[in-house]
Scaffold this active site. Structure first.
Site, PDB file in Angstrom:
ATOM      1  N   ALA A   4      -4.113  -5.597  -3.422  1.00  0.00           N
ATOM      2  CA  ALA A   4      -3.283  -4.391  -3.554  1.00  0.00           C
ATOM      3  C   ALA A   4      -3.079  -3.719  -2.197  1.00  0.00           C
ATOM      4  CB  ALA A   4      -3.921  -3.414  -4.536  1.00  0.00           C
ATOM      5  N   MET A   7      -0.698  -5.835  -0.177  1.00  0.00           N
ATOM      6  CA  MET A   7       0.678  -5.657  -0.637  1.00  0.00           C
ATOM      7  C   MET A   7       1.233  -4.324  -0.198  1.00  0.00           C
ATOM      8  SD  MET A   7       3.018  -7.364  -2.045  1.00  0.00           S
ATOM      9  CE  MET A   7       4.517  -6.595  -1.483  1.00  0.00           C
ATOM     10  N   LYS A   8       0.430  -3.268  -0.233  1.00  0.00           N
ATOM     11  CA  LYS A   8       0.890  -1.952   0.222  1.00  0.00           C
ATOM     12  C   LYS A   8       1.272  -2.001   1.699  1.00  0.00           C
ATOM     13  CE  LYS A   8      -0.034   2.968   0.475  1.00  0.00           C
ATOM     14  NZ  LYS A   8       1.376   3.255   0.478  1.00  0.00           N
ATOM     15  N   CYS A   9       0.467  -2.653   2.516  1.00  0.00           N
ATOM     16  CA  CYS A   9       0.774  -2.787   3.934  1.00  0.00           C
ATOM     17  C   CYS A   9       2.081  -3.551   4.144  1.00  0.00           C
ATOM     18  CB  CYS A   9      -0.359  -3.503   4.670  1.00  0.00           C
ATOM     19  SG  CYS A   9      -1.849  -2.513   4.836  1.00  0.00           S
ATOM     20  N   ASN A  12       5.007  -1.368   3.123  1.00  0.00           N
ATOM     21  CA  ASN A  12       5.278  -0.362   4.156  1.00  0.00           C
ATOM     22  C   ASN A  12       5.985  -0.981   5.356  1.00  0.00           C
ATOM     23  OD1 ASN A  12       4.100   1.529   2.544  1.00  0.00           O
ATOM     24  ND2 ASN A  12       2.208   1.659   3.707  1.00  0.00           N
TER      25      ASN A  12
END
Length: 86
Positions: A4, A7-9, A12
């Site tokens: 997670a 994936m967030k990185c 962004n």
């Protein structure tokens, strides 16, 4: 680093690059005499369509309101990007 967070990185990163590319395109078009609002409408009806063109550009650039706090906040986790690539 978990999936997670990775994936967030990545999300962004893609968002920041999309914002940068869109802003550059609008700046070049404006320099050539095109209306940024019309350019954004065209982008929204073509393959240049993105969350950035549908929301961020209208809210923060065309209306010249709000702040870039949300964009700046989205960049904070990017310090972790090199560890994702290793």
């Amino acid at each position: 680093m978990g999936a997670a967070h990775t994936m967030k990185c990545l999300n962004n990163l893609v968002t920041a690059l999309t914002l940068t590319a869109t802003a550059e395109g609008l700046a070049i078009g404006t320099h050539c005499g095109l209306d940024p609002a019309v350019m954004t409408e065209v982008l929204n009806e073509s393959t240049g369509n993105s969350w950035i063109t549908r929301t961020h550009i209208h809210q923060r650039v065309l209306r010249r309101s709000g702040s870039y706090t949300a964009m700046q906040a989205s960049m904070v986790p990017m310090h972790a990007a090199p560890s994702v690539l290793n």
